[in-house]
Design a protein around this motif. Structure first.
Motif, PDB file in Angstrom:
ATOM      1  N   GLY A 362     -16.549  70.260   0.998  1.00  9.65           N
ATOM      2  CA  GLY A 362     -15.788  69.335   0.154  1.00  9.65           C
ATOM      3  C   GLY A 362     -14.561  68.796   0.868  1.00  9.65           C
ATOM      4  O   GLY A 362     -14.236  67.602   0.766  1.00  9.65           O
ATOM      5  N   VAL A 366     -13.983  64.537   2.121  1.00  7.45           N
ATOM      6  CA  VAL A 366     -12.894  63.579   1.881  1.00  7.45           C
ATOM      7  C   VAL A 366     -11.970  63.406   3.084  1.00  7.45           C
ATOM      8  O   VAL A 366     -11.389  62.335   3.285  1.00  7.45           O
ATOM      9  N   CYS A 379      -8.210  59.763  -1.095  1.00  3.11           N
ATOM     10  CA  CYS A 379      -9.157  60.840  -0.810  1.00  3.11           C
ATOM     11  C   CYS A 379      -8.797  62.130  -1.548  1.00  3.11           C
ATOM     12  O   CYS A 379      -9.675  62.885  -1.955  1.00  3.11           O
ATOM     13  N   ALA A 383     -11.362  63.922  -4.222  1.00  3.02           N
ATOM     14  CA  ALA A 383     -11.736  65.339  -4.231  1.00  3.02           C
ATOM     15  C   ALA A 383     -11.592  65.928  -5.629  1.00  3.02           C
ATOM     16  O   ALA A 383     -12.465  66.671  -6.103  1.00  3.02           O
ATOM     17  N   CYS A 391      -9.699  72.583  -6.312  1.00  7.64           N
ATOM     18  CA  CYS A 391      -9.737  72.445  -4.856  1.00  7.64           C
ATOM     19  C   CYS A 391      -8.679  71.467  -4.352  1.00  7.64           C
ATOM     20  O   CYS A 391      -8.591  71.212  -3.141  1.00  7.64           O
ATOM     21  N   ALA A 395      -7.933  70.370  -0.424  1.00  7.33           N
ATOM     22  CA  ALA A 395      -8.382  69.039  -0.026  1.00  7.33           C
ATOM     23  C   ALA A 395      -7.200  68.193   0.449  1.00  7.33           C
ATOM     24  O   ALA A 395      -7.309  67.449   1.430  1.00  7.33           O
ATOM     25  N   CYS A 399      -6.768  66.422   4.050  1.00  3.78           N
ATOM     26  CA  CYS A 399      -6.636  64.966   4.112  1.00  3.78           C
ATOM     27  C   CYS A 399      -5.379  64.543   4.861  1.00  3.78           C
ATOM     28  O   CYS A 399      -5.410  63.622   5.695  1.00  3.78           O
TER      29      CYS A 399
END
Length: 441
Positions: A362, A366, A379, A383, A391, A395, A399
């Motif tokens: 995941g 992203v 992004c 996510a 998450c 994430a 990112c």
């Protein structure tokens, strides 16, 4: 007479109250105007995205049930090349044309961009090229929306907002992520800055377009992360390391796709021959490896990457197939292939990093996209919309790190650097990302 005077007096009072209301709430006319425009954009773009997604599913399923079609990929490429060479030279820039028009509004984007990119993308997937769908959705949205510039009598600044809203609507509806779509539209054209007077139209257009696509009963792919560890120091460190890998991957993809595109243009003067030769290479490569795993969208493999550890070469092969396909001149987007590349890279990284495979997939999904498009905020929201809020922090770390590590590289060479990522790049502020000699904005 008394009644007439009373009516005139009441009318004057109503006008005074009306003017007073708008003076007290000056944003109200703006909201009404852009809600109406956003509604039209949402209906048109959402319906176009729905039709495109249905067509894309049909083309993919038909190809997978008739694999002999891949042998015709060179012919499909030649036809796409001839279409654009004779009738679409002014729209061939695709997403870069949309971004450039936002920066320097000139002529109305030709409506034929929408059917041309639709035909080109369906043909690419029908015959077995490796491409995505975001580029098509954005170009269809931009071409449709820009036709309303003259009827609505929009000035230059309002036209920019219209195109940003169209991009937001196209992205949000094609992936079923309206919040990410809205922020993507606001982020993508100017790195490091957001056009705040477009926030309401962008969000309204993205949300409405996504709702319209859903009303057409078009289903989006769902992803699931089984386990998300507690937020602690070590998982954060591992996320930073993963983010570094994703950022380097994004930079490599961006640089390589521009490099290979330049090779095709320099070596093959007649444009329609580029996808023809590229199609031969891709078709032979599919025959050599004996699988269709790395062509098309690759959604089944993306879903698989969340459930099990995939081999390290999956992301590299998808990158090679995508770069060859798009650099040669086939139509489609880069984003879904970037999802594939990021998710499979993340899945493979679970062999080295003690984080759950699904979480790493995941994060990669992203983060590689964030680095390749310079849109970290969009992004992060993507996510959360796709995988759940739990998450979000992991994430976001991936990112941001990917965004920073990818440098000022991008799959869109018309992006302008509005705010440098660090002081090293300050001299490039206001210039095109892949043209350091371009004029200041």
């Amino acid at each position: 007479m008394t009644n007439r005077k009373q009516k005139k007096s009441a009318s004057k009072k109503a006008q005074i109250q009306f003017k007073f209301f708008f003076r007290k709430f000056p944003a109200f006319p703006y909201i009404i105007k852009w809600f109406l425009i956003s509604s039209i954009i949402g209906i048109c773009v959402g319906s176009a995205s729905a039709g495109f997604l249905i067509s894309l599913d049909w083309a993919t399923n038909f190809r997978e049930n008739n694999l002999w079609l891949i042998a015709l990929l060179p012919l499909g490429g030649l036809l796409i090349g001839l279409l654009y060479h004779h009738l679409g030279k002014d729209i061939e820039a695709g997403n870069n044309l949309l971004i450039d028009t936002i920066h320097n509004p000139k002529e109305i984007i030709p409506f034929r961009m929408a059917p041309f990119v639709y035909i080109g993308t369906i043909a690419t997937h029908f015959f077995g090229g490796s491409a995505g769908r975001e580029g098509t959705a954005l170009q269809m949205a931009g071409a449709i929306a820009d036709q309303f510039t003259k009827p609505f009598k929009l000035n230059e600044s309002e036209r920019k907002i219209l195109l940003i809203s169209a991009i937001a609507a196209g992205f949000g509806s094609i992936f079923g992520t309206p919040l990410a779509g809205a922020v993507f539209g606001l982020e993508v054209f100017l790195i490091g800055r957001i056009k705040y007077n477009a926030i309401f139209p962008a969000f309204a257009s993205a949300i409405l377009a996504s709702l319209v696509t859903d009303l057409w009963q078009v289903k989006h792919t769902h992803y699931h992360i089984d386990f998300i560890p507690k937020l602690e120091v070590l998982p954060i460190i591992y996320s930073i390391i993963a983010g570094i890998a994703f950022g380097l991957c994004a930079a490599f993809f961006s640089k390589t796709i521009h490099y290979v595109t330049a090779i095709f243009k320099n070596k093959i003067a007649f444009a329609p021959l580029r996808p023809f030769i590229g199609g031969i290479i891709v078709a032979l490569a599919v025959l050599a490896i004996g699988t269709t795993k790395y062509i098309g969208l690759g959604i089944p493999t993306i879903v698989e990457s969340f459930d099990q550890q995939l081999p390290i070469y999956d992301f590299a092969l998808k990158m090679a197939f995508t770069i060859l396909t798009l650099s040669a001149g086939f139509k489609g987007g880069e984003v879904t292939p970037l999802f594939f590349i990021g998710a499979t890279l993340g899945s493979a990284l679970s062999l080295f990093l003690p984080l759950p495979t699904g979480l790493l997939a995941g994060m990669g999904f992203v983060a590689v996209f964030a680095g390749a498009t310079n849109t970290p905020l969009a992004c992060m929201l993507m996510a959360i919309e796709l995988f759940g809020a739990e998450c979000g922090i992991y994430a976001a770390i991936a990112c941001v790190v990917s965004y920073l590590l990818s440098g000022h590289n991008s799959i869109y060479n018309k992006q302008i650097i509005g705010e440098a990522k660090n002081t090293r790049y300050n001299q490039h502020v206001g210039k095109s990302i892949n043209n350091k000699n371009s004029k200041q904005i």
